[in-house]
Scaffold this motif. Sequence first.
Motif, PDB file in Angstrom:
ATOM      1  N   LEU A 252       0.838  -1.200   0.000  1.00  0.00           N
ATOM      2  CA  LEU A 252       0.000   0.000   0.000  1.00  0.00           C
ATOM      3  C   LEU A 252       0.873   1.248   0.000  1.00  0.00           C
ATOM      4  CD1 LEU A 252      -3.257   0.682   1.828  1.00  0.00           C
ATOM      5  CD2 LEU A 252      -1.377   2.251   2.289  1.00  0.00           C
ATOM      6  N   TYR A 253       0.484   2.216  -0.814  1.00  0.00           N
ATOM      7  CA  TYR A 253       1.133   3.524  -0.810  1.00  0.00           C
ATOM      8  C   TYR A 253       0.106   4.573  -0.430  1.00  0.00           C
ATOM      9  CZ  TYR A 253       3.318   7.864  -2.362  1.00  0.00           C
ATOM     10  OH  TYR A 253       3.836   9.141  -2.395  1.00  0.00           O
ATOM     11  N   THR A 284      -2.090  -1.068  -3.733  1.00  0.00           N
ATOM     12  CA  THR A 284      -3.157  -0.079  -3.595  1.00  0.00           C
ATOM     13  C   THR A 284      -2.569   1.309  -3.391  1.00  0.00           C
ATOM     14  OG1 THR A 284      -4.694  -1.676  -2.627  1.00  0.00           O
ATOM     15  CG2 THR A 284      -5.171   0.651  -2.247  1.00  0.00           C
ATOM     16  N   PHE A 285      -3.036   2.261  -4.191  1.00  0.00           N
ATOM     17  CA  PHE A 285      -2.709   3.672  -3.995  1.00  0.00           C
ATOM     18  C   PHE A 285      -3.842   4.321  -3.196  1.00  0.00           C
ATOM     19  CE2 PHE A 285      -0.243   2.967  -7.927  1.00  0.00           C
ATOM     20  CZ  PHE A 285       0.977   3.542  -7.562  1.00  0.00           C
ATOM     21  N   VAL A 286      -3.487   4.955  -2.091  1.00  0.00           N
ATOM     22  CA  VAL A 286      -4.447   5.757  -1.334  1.00  0.00           C
ATOM     23  C   VAL A 286      -3.980   7.203  -1.430  1.00  0.00           C
ATOM     24  CG1 VAL A 286      -5.504   6.202   0.900  1.00  0.00           C
ATOM     25  CG2 VAL A 286      -4.929   3.856   0.237  1.00  0.00           C
ATOM     26  N   GLY A 287      -4.715   8.013  -2.177  1.00  0.00           N
ATOM     27  CA  GLY A 287      -4.307   9.390  -2.401  1.00  0.00           C
ATOM     28  C   GLY A 287      -4.381   9.742  -3.881  1.00  0.00           C
ATOM     29  N   ARG A 288      -3.922  10.941  -4.193  1.00  0.00           N
ATOM     30  CA  ARG A 288      -3.995  11.421  -5.562  1.00  0.00           C
ATOM     31  C   ARG A 288      -2.829  10.899  -6.388  1.00  0.00           C
ATOM     32  NH1 ARG A 288      -2.974  17.416  -6.231  1.00  0.00           N
ATOM     33  NH2 ARG A 288      -1.044  16.746  -7.208  1.00  0.00           N
ATOM     34  N   VAL A 289      -3.146  10.336  -7.554  1.00  0.00           N
ATOM     35  CA  VAL A 289      -2.139   9.789  -8.458  1.00  0.00           C
ATOM     36  C   VAL A 289      -2.182  10.580  -9.756  1.00  0.00           C
ATOM     37  CG1 VAL A 289      -1.359   7.732  -9.696  1.00  0.00           C
ATOM     38  CG2 VAL A 289      -2.385   7.504  -7.421  1.00  0.00           C
ATOM     39  N   ASP A 326      -0.037  -5.670   3.958  1.00  0.00           N
ATOM     40  CA  ASP A 326       1.053  -6.506   4.449  1.00  0.00           C
ATOM     41  C   ASP A 326       2.354  -5.710   4.591  1.00  0.00           C
ATOM     42  OD1 ASP A 326      -0.527  -8.874   4.395  1.00  0.00           O
ATOM     43  OD2 ASP A 326      -0.190  -9.021   2.233  1.00  0.00           O
ATOM     44  N   ALA A 327       2.484  -4.661   3.784  1.00  0.00           N
ATOM     45  CA  ALA A 327       3.681  -3.820   3.809  1.00  0.00           C
ATOM     46  C   ALA A 327       3.330  -2.478   3.179  1.00  0.00           C
ATOM     47  CB  ALA A 327       4.837  -4.478   3.057  1.00  0.00           C
ATOM     48  N   LEU A 328       4.151  -1.478   3.478  1.00  0.00           N
ATOM     49  CA  LEU A 328       3.890  -0.133   2.986  1.00  0.00           C
ATOM     50  C   LEU A 328       4.990   0.298   2.024  1.00  0.00           C
ATOM     51  CD1 LEU A 328       2.818   1.504   6.373  1.00  0.00           C
ATOM     52  CD2 LEU A 328       1.340   0.576   4.568  1.00  0.00           C
ATOM     53  N   ALA A 329       4.579   0.900   0.919  1.00  0.00           N
ATOM     54  CA  ALA A 329       5.524   1.421  -0.063  1.00  0.00           C
ATOM     55  C   ALA A 329       5.699   2.918   0.149  1.00  0.00           C
ATOM     56  CB  ALA A 329       5.023   1.144  -1.481  1.00  0.00           C
ATOM     57  N   LEU A 354       4.193  -1.898  10.338  1.00  0.00           N
ATOM     58  CA  LEU A 354       4.298  -2.642   9.090  1.00  0.00           C
ATOM     59  C   LEU A 354       5.678  -2.426   8.466  1.00  0.00           C
ATOM     60  CD1 LEU A 354       0.806  -1.825   7.551  1.00  0.00           C
ATOM     61  CD2 LEU A 354       1.650  -4.126   8.081  1.00  0.00           C
ATOM     62  N   PRO A 355       6.216  -3.443   7.772  1.00  0.00           N
ATOM     63  CA  PRO A 355       7.490  -3.256   7.083  1.00  0.00           C
ATOM     64  C   PRO A 355       7.347  -2.246   5.942  1.00  0.00           C
ATOM     65  CG  PRO A 355       6.544  -5.390   6.531  1.00  0.00           C
ATOM     66  CD  PRO A 355       5.705  -4.812   7.625  1.00  0.00           C
ATOM     67  N   ILE A 356       8.426  -1.528   5.666  1.00  0.00           N
ATOM     68  CA  ILE A 356       8.413  -0.462   4.674  1.00  0.00           C
ATOM     69  C   ILE A 356       9.420  -0.762   3.573  1.00  0.00           C
ATOM     70  CG2 ILE A 356       8.792   2.005   4.274  1.00  0.00           C
ATOM     71  CD1 ILE A 356       8.133   2.412   7.284  1.00  0.00           C
ATOM     72  N   LEU A 357       8.975  -0.686   2.332  1.00  0.00           N
ATOM     73  CA  LEU A 357       9.855  -0.776   1.173  1.00  0.00           C
ATOM     74  C   LEU A 357       9.808   0.562   0.460  1.00  0.00           C
ATOM     75  CD1 LEU A 357      11.674  -2.183  -0.854  1.00  0.00           C
ATOM     76  CD2 LEU A 357       9.628  -3.126  -1.959  1.00  0.00           C
TER      77      LEU A 357
END
Length: 429
Positions: A252-253, A284-289, A326-329, A354-357
């Motif tokens: 998720l971002y 999943t993108f949460v926010g403006r793309v 599961d993880a955050l981008a 959460l782990p971050i990449l």
Amino acid sequence: MKKRVLIITYYWPPSGGSGVQRWLKFAKYLPEAGWEPVIFTPENPDFDLKDESLQKEISNELEVMKFPIWEPYQLLDRIRGKKESHPGRVLEQKEQNFVEKAAIWLRANMMIPDPRVFWVKPSVKFLTELIEKGQFQAIITTGPPHSMHLIGRDLKRKTGVFWLADFRDPWSQWEFLDKLPMQNRVRNKHKKLEQEVLQEADVVATISPTFQEDLEKLANRKIALLTNGFDSSDIPKGFSVGEKKADSLHLLYSGIIDSIRNPMPLLKAMREEFSHENADVKFTFVGRVSDQVREEIIADSWLSAHVYFAGYVSHHEVFEYYAKADALALILTNTKNAKGNIPGKLFEYMATSLPILALGDPEGDSAKILDKTGVGEILNHSDRVAIQISLRKLFERSGESEPATGIEQYSRINLSFQLAKLLDADSLS
């Protein structure tokens, strides 16, 4: 009796984004550190993002003064026959008509340092009398927009009030200025104004060690470090992330994807790593793309089936998405300011456990924070193999996430006490 500090900020609820979060949180916790904040902000601003839920975080005891502002974007909207004429968004368009190109040129060369400069003189006139009457023992200006600092400069010159200038981004070295068709004389004007602020403010603060070092070289003086942080009270009661199942991955971002934040290297690495198998993966993108990124994703059959756009949600709602990930981008900039790029979102990410990449500068300030707290890593945008290896590790990982270590130093309340020390001039004496 608490000392009163006037915080001059363009961004304030219902504006969304990290710029408003920084001073909304300082205003929340400064009273515990002995300072009573008063907010001075535009009455009718032209915000890029809005989050009405942030209004609920404003204490009934907090005084907010709203003062009218005139901005040229409204005129440009009428000329274009469109809404959203901010040059930052127009610059992201693949094609620009004559009016749009002219607007960008005017923004670059006639509105110095930015289009909010028309708010400077009337604000100074309005505030001078209040300060001379002793209503405030200190003022704070935060930029960008850096025209806020010109209000502080003029108030300092007129009244001698204690002034702290907060740089959330660089000024003359800001990468955004490089995208504008700016004449050399204008660039020199920016440098002159910047020097006036750096030399005349009683305290100058910024958000990252790299920006701190850069400003110290420009100013030849001590610059204070005041990072962004997380507010534990933002985390909903009962919030938790579930145990991750092996052989699945939901990345998720949360935040903005624009012309200087490119997620495609990560998404392409995900496609290359998992497209040959029927893997349970999604992003999943949460926010403006940005439209450009959206179009590239939709044009790719595998990505369009595995990437989802949730759109902009309130700050409170984003935790519902964190709980399912599961993880955050984290997509950092790949530009000249990348080393000092520490987005406010990083600290909130860390608070979830959460782990971050992340994609960004592996030697940058954000990388050092992630390494120290043990919650993730930052990889170079161009290191395709390393990105794929990290994705595979996240895919195969199972069980509960390990909480970050030592993140209390980044809590908003601790940072507010640091700010109070700067206002008291204790730490720089």
